[in-house]
Design a protein around this motif. Structure first.
Motif, mmCIF file in Angstrom:
data_model
loop_
_atom_site.group_PDB
_atom_site.id
_atom_site.type_symbol
_atom_site.label_atom_id
_atom_site.label_comp_id
_atom_site.label_asym_id
_atom_site.label_seq_id
_atom_site.Cartn_x
_atom_site.Cartn_y
_atom_site.Cartn_z
ATOM 1 N N GLN A 102 8.150 16.047 0.887
ATOM 2 C CA GLN A 102 7.367 14.821 0.964
ATOM 3 C C GLN A 102 7.540 14.257 2.364
ATOM 4 O O GLN A 102 8.597 14.417 2.983
ATOM 5 N N LYS A 103 6.493 13.601 2.846
ATOM 6 C CA LYS A 103 6.544 12.960 4.150
ATOM 7 C C LYS A 103 6.518 11.452 3.921
ATOM 8 O O LYS A 103 5.825 10.970 3.032
ATOM 9 N N GLY A 104 7.293 10.725 4.712
ATOM 10 C CA GLY A 104 7.307 9.278 4.567
ATOM 11 C C GLY A 104 7.931 8.610 5.776
ATOM 12 O O GLY A 104 8.284 9.270 6.758
ATOM 13 N N GLN A 105 8.059 7.308 5.675
ATOM 14 C CA GLN A 105 8.698 6.530 6.736
ATOM 15 C C GLN A 105 10.051 6.055 6.238
ATOM 16 O O GLN A 105 10.209 5.721 5.063
ATOM 17 N N PRO A 143 0.783 -1.230 0.000
ATOM 18 C CA PRO A 143 0.000 0.000 0.000
ATOM 19 C C PRO A 143 0.821 1.289 0.000
ATOM 20 O O PRO A 143 0.295 2.357 -0.292
ATOM 21 N N THR A 144 2.093 1.210 0.331
ATOM 22 C CA THR A 144 2.903 2.412 0.433
ATOM 23 C C THR A 144 4.368 2.075 0.199
ATOM 24 O O THR A 144 4.732 0.905 0.084
ATOM 25 N N ASN A 145 5.185 3.094 0.117
ATOM 26 C CA ASN A 145 6.633 2.908 -0.002
ATOM 27 C C ASN A 145 7.310 3.568 1.187
ATOM 28 O O ASN A 145 6.655 4.201 2.015
ATOM 29 N N SER A 146 8.584 3.421 1.286
ATOM 30 C CA SER A 146 9.346 4.061 2.358
ATOM 31 C C SER A 146 10.647 4.604 1.778
ATOM 32 O O SER A 146 10.995 4.309 0.636
ATOM 33 N N VAL A 197 9.695 10.819 8.512
ATOM 34 C CA VAL A 197 10.672 11.817 8.111
ATOM 35 C C VAL A 197 10.056 12.768 7.092
ATOM 36 O O VAL A 197 9.062 12.437 6.440
ATOM 37 N N ILE A 198 10.661 13.924 6.998
ATOM 38 C CA ILE A 198 10.329 14.882 5.935
ATOM 39 C C ILE A 198 11.514 14.902 4.986
ATOM 40 O O ILE A 198 12.663 15.051 5.403
#
Length: 182
Positions: A118-121, A87-90, A109-110
Motif C-alpha cells: 500500500q502507498k500512503g503518507q 478525504p484520506t488517511n495516513s 511511503v510504501i
C-alpha cells in the motif's frame, strides 16, 4: 467493579434483602477473587495464563487499524460531505523512529506485508509505540465507481494476512509491515 469499603453501594437496593455481596459478586468468598475455583473445577487454569504474542522483527512494525468518528467503517469515504471532512488517511509512526528512518511528516511511503503493498503518507507522532504503525480503517477504496474515495489513502485490509485466531476471529494485530520512503 470495586468501591472503597466506606462508599455506599449504589447498585444494591436498600429494600432488597436478597442484594447481598454474594449475590452482587457471585463468588463463594463474597470478595473479588483472583483465582477462579469454578474454572479450576472445569479443568482450566484458575487464572488467565499470559501468552506472549509474536513480535515484529528488526525493521518491521506491528500494523494496527482503528476507526475515526468522521467515517463509519468503510461505507462513508465516498459520501461528499464526509469525504470533504476527511478525504484520506495516513500511516501514524513514532516520530523518533520516523526521523531515524529519514522521514518527515507527510512523506510518501510504501507499506509492505508479504506480497501486499500500500502507498500512503506518514504522520509522525509521539503518541504511538516505536514498534507499531497505525492507520484509520476504511480508506484506499478499490472500486472506480467510488469516484471521491477511489485509491485515496491506505487500505489496511490490503495488508492483513488471512489468519484466524483461537476465538475464531480474524487476527488483525498480528500483521507486521515494513515501511520505506518513496
Amino acid at each position: 467493579f470495586w468501591s472503597p469499603g466506606d462508599m455506599k453501594n449504589f447498585y444494591i437496593r436498600e429494600n432488597d434483602p436478597q442484594a447481598s455481596l454474594e449475590a452482587v459478586l457471585g463468588t463463594p468468598s463474597k470478595k473479588i477473587e483472583i483465582v477462579s475455583e469454578k474454572m479450576k473445577e472445569a479443568g482450566k487454569n484458575g487464572v488467565p495464563v499470559y501468552t506472549k504474542h509474536p513480535q515484529p522483527a528488526p525493521g518491521e512494525f506491528r500494523f494496527v487499524q482503528g476507526k475515526v468518528a468522521v467515517h463509519t467503517n468503510a461505507a462513508t469515504a465516498n459520501v461528499p460531505v464526509l469525504n470533504e471532512l476527511m478525504p484520506t488517511n495516513s500511516l501514524w509512526m513514532n516520530a523518533q523512529v520516523g526521523r531515524e528512518m529519514g522521514l518527515k511528516d507527510g512523506d510518501e511511503v510504501i507499506i509492505t506485508a508479504g506480497n501486499y503493498k500500500q502507498k500512503g503518507q506518514v504522520k509522525l507522532t509521539e503518541g504511538i509505540r516505536p514498534d507499531t504503525v497505525f492507520a484509520y480503517h476504511g480508506f484506499g477504496r478499490i472500486s472506480p465507481e467510488m469516484k471521491r474515495a477511489y485509491g485515496k489513502g491506505i487500505n489496511g485490509n490490503g495488508l492483513l494476512s488471512n489468519v484466524i485466531g483461537e476465538a475464531g476471529n480474524n487476527v488483525q494485530s498480528m500483521t507486521f509491515v515494513k515501511v520505506t520512503k518513496v
